[in-house]
Design a protein around this motif. Structure first.
Motif, PDB file in Angstrom:
ATOM      1  N   VAL A 155       0.858  -1.188   0.000  1.00 31.82           N
ATOM      2  CA  VAL A 155       0.000   0.000   0.000  1.00 31.82           C
ATOM      3  C   VAL A 155       0.892   1.235   0.000  1.00 31.82           C
ATOM      4  CG1 VAL A 155      -1.790   1.269   1.231  1.00 31.82           C
ATOM      5  CG2 VAL A 155      -1.785  -1.243   1.262  1.00 31.82           C
ATOM      6  N   THR A 156       0.740   2.055  -1.021  1.00 26.75           N
ATOM      7  CA  THR A 156       1.467   3.314  -1.098  1.00 26.75           C
ATOM      8  C   THR A 156       0.484   4.455  -0.862  1.00 26.75           C
ATOM      9  OG1 THR A 156       3.065   2.442  -2.687  1.00 26.75           O
ATOM     10  CG2 THR A 156       2.864   4.834  -2.556  1.00 26.75           C
ATOM     11  N   LEU A 157       0.697   5.227   0.186  1.00 32.33           N
ATOM     12  CA  LEU A 157      -0.089   6.436   0.408  1.00 32.33           C
ATOM     13  C   LEU A 157       0.681   7.582  -0.219  1.00 32.33           C
ATOM     14  CD1 LEU A 157      -1.210   6.003   4.121  1.00 32.33           C
ATOM     15  CD2 LEU A 157      -2.326   5.207   2.034  1.00 32.33           C
ATOM     16  N   ARG A 158       0.064   8.223  -1.176  1.00 25.96           N
ATOM     17  CA  ARG A 158       0.749   9.306  -1.889  1.00 25.96           C
ATOM     18  C   ARG A 158      -0.064  10.591  -1.750  1.00 25.96           C
ATOM     19  NH1 ARG A 158       3.504   7.898  -7.561  1.00 25.96           N
ATOM     20  NH2 ARG A 158       4.742   6.654  -6.104  1.00 25.96           N
ATOM     21  N   PHE A 159       0.582  11.634  -1.254  1.00 28.84           N
ATOM     22  CA  PHE A 159      -0.063  12.923  -1.020  1.00 28.84           C
ATOM     23  C   PHE A 159       0.515  13.917  -2.026  1.00 28.84           C
ATOM     24  CE2 PHE A 159       0.295  10.501   2.901  1.00 28.84           C
ATOM     25  CZ  PHE A 159      -1.038  10.426   3.293  1.00 28.84           C
ATOM     26  N   ILE A 160      -0.322  14.375  -2.944  1.00 27.91           N
ATOM     27  CA  ILE A 160       0.148  15.106  -4.121  1.00 27.91           C
ATOM     28  C   ILE A 160      -0.199  16.583  -4.027  1.00 27.91           C
ATOM     29  CG2 ILE A 160      -0.053  15.280  -6.631  1.00 27.91           C
ATOM     30  CD1 ILE A 160      -0.703  12.307  -6.691  1.00 27.91           C
ATOM     31  N   HIS A 161       0.792  17.438  -4.294  1.00 25.31           N
ATOM     32  CA  HIS A 161       0.553  18.878  -4.393  1.00 25.31           C
ATOM     33  C   HIS A 161      -0.126  19.166  -5.735  1.00 25.31           C
ATOM     34  CE1 HIS A 161       3.010  20.196  -0.942  1.00 25.31           C
ATOM     35  NE2 HIS A 161       3.816  19.200  -1.256  1.00 25.31           N
ATOM     36  N   PRO A 162      -1.374  19.624  -5.750  1.00 27.98           N
ATOM     37  CA  PRO A 162      -2.050  19.847  -7.033  1.00 27.98           C
ATOM     38  C   PRO A 162      -1.464  20.982  -7.855  1.00 27.98           C
ATOM     39  CG  PRO A 162      -3.397  20.665  -5.227  1.00 27.98           C
ATOM     40  CD  PRO A 162      -2.242  19.926  -4.601  1.00 27.98           C
ATOM     41  N   ASP A 163      -0.695  21.878  -7.222  1.00 31.75           N
ATOM     42  CA  ASP A 163      -0.147  23.025  -7.960  1.00 31.75           C
ATOM     43  C   ASP A 163       1.376  23.051  -7.931  1.00 31.75           C
ATOM     44  OD1 ASP A 163       0.075  23.525  -5.292  1.00 31.75           O
ATOM     45  OD2 ASP A 163      -0.546  25.620  -5.403  1.00 31.75           O
ATOM     46  N   GLY A 164       2.014  21.934  -7.621  1.00 33.48           N
ATOM     47  CA  GLY A 164       3.470  21.917  -7.525  1.00 33.48           C
ATOM     48  C   GLY A 164       4.119  21.178  -8.675  1.00 33.48           C
TER      49      GLY A 164
END
Length: 225
Positions: A155-164
């Motif tokens: 399981v990979t939890l990935r938190f993505i910057h929508p504007d980066g």
């Protein structure tokens, strides 16, 4: 459109007319298509320009998001994923109520609850459906269905910057192994959680493996928080 009769056989363009062969006959017609200059400047084409600008922004955001989610999107092996994502992101963009038409963006659409809901309801793996759920507040992962032959998942939890980022969106991630079968899994605390911002897009990316340690093809689950 007209049909050329007689012994003369010609294809191509001549004096403003186009000649081409279709079903053994020579067809004559005036060239069609859009006048690029008019589309760029004529007031009658303002909606065309607005739609093209918004489509371009949706495509750009979609490409960056797909790159941020690799290699998981590739695991799905879905040749329609690009078109389906573009359609979904266009719906997200429509929830941008602060910008006028032609200047709306996916980023502003995601700031609305309805826009986030569009992204969350998207079915990434059409073959498997939404067989996993993740509660990001409780950090609980639920396995509603486990692919046959799978004995573990990563399981990979990935938190993505929508504007980066430029080439792809920047992200934080943490990875956990889950022994199967199990109905639910409590994700332990991780250092990266302290840096997760409210505006980030939250993804749980779940790969399934068999007893030989081989990745099960097309079984990858993608869950959006």
């Amino acid at each position: 459109m007209a049909e050329l009769k007689g012994i003369l056989k010609i294809t191509g363009k001549f004096k403003g007319l186009s000649f081409y062969e279709m079903n053994g006959k020579i067809i004559v017609r005036t060239p069609g298509g859009f006048d690029g200059e008019k589309i760029r400047n004529d007031a009658k084409y303002v909606n065309v320009r607005n739609n093209a600008a918004e489509f371009g922004r949706c495509s750009q955001f979609g490409g960056r998001l797909r790159r941020a989610l690799q290699p998981f999107v590739k695991d799905l092996n879905d040749h329609q994923i690009h078109g389906r994502m573009a359609k979904m992101l266009h719906q997200v963009m429509k929830h941008d109520k602060q910008s006028e038409k032609g200047k709306r963006s996916v980023l502003c659409g995601l700031q609305a609850m309805e826009g986030r809901a569009e992204l969350a309801s998207f079915v990434w793996n059409q073959r498997e459906g939404n067989n996993c759920r993740y509660d990001f507040e409780k950090r609980m992962l639920y396995f509603d269905h486990i692919p046959a032959g799978s004995i573990k998942s990563l399981v990979t939890l990935r938190f993505i910057h929508p504007d980066g980022g430029e080439g792809s969106l920047e992200y934080l991630e943490s990875i956990f192994e889950v022994v199967l079968p199990c109905a639910e899994f409590s994700v332990p605390e991780h250092a990266c959680f302290a840096d997760v911002e409210e505006a980030m897009l939250k993804f749980a990316l779940i790969r399934f493996y068999d007893a030989k340690g081989q990745l099960l093809s097309r079984k990858t689950a993608v869950v959006v928080g």
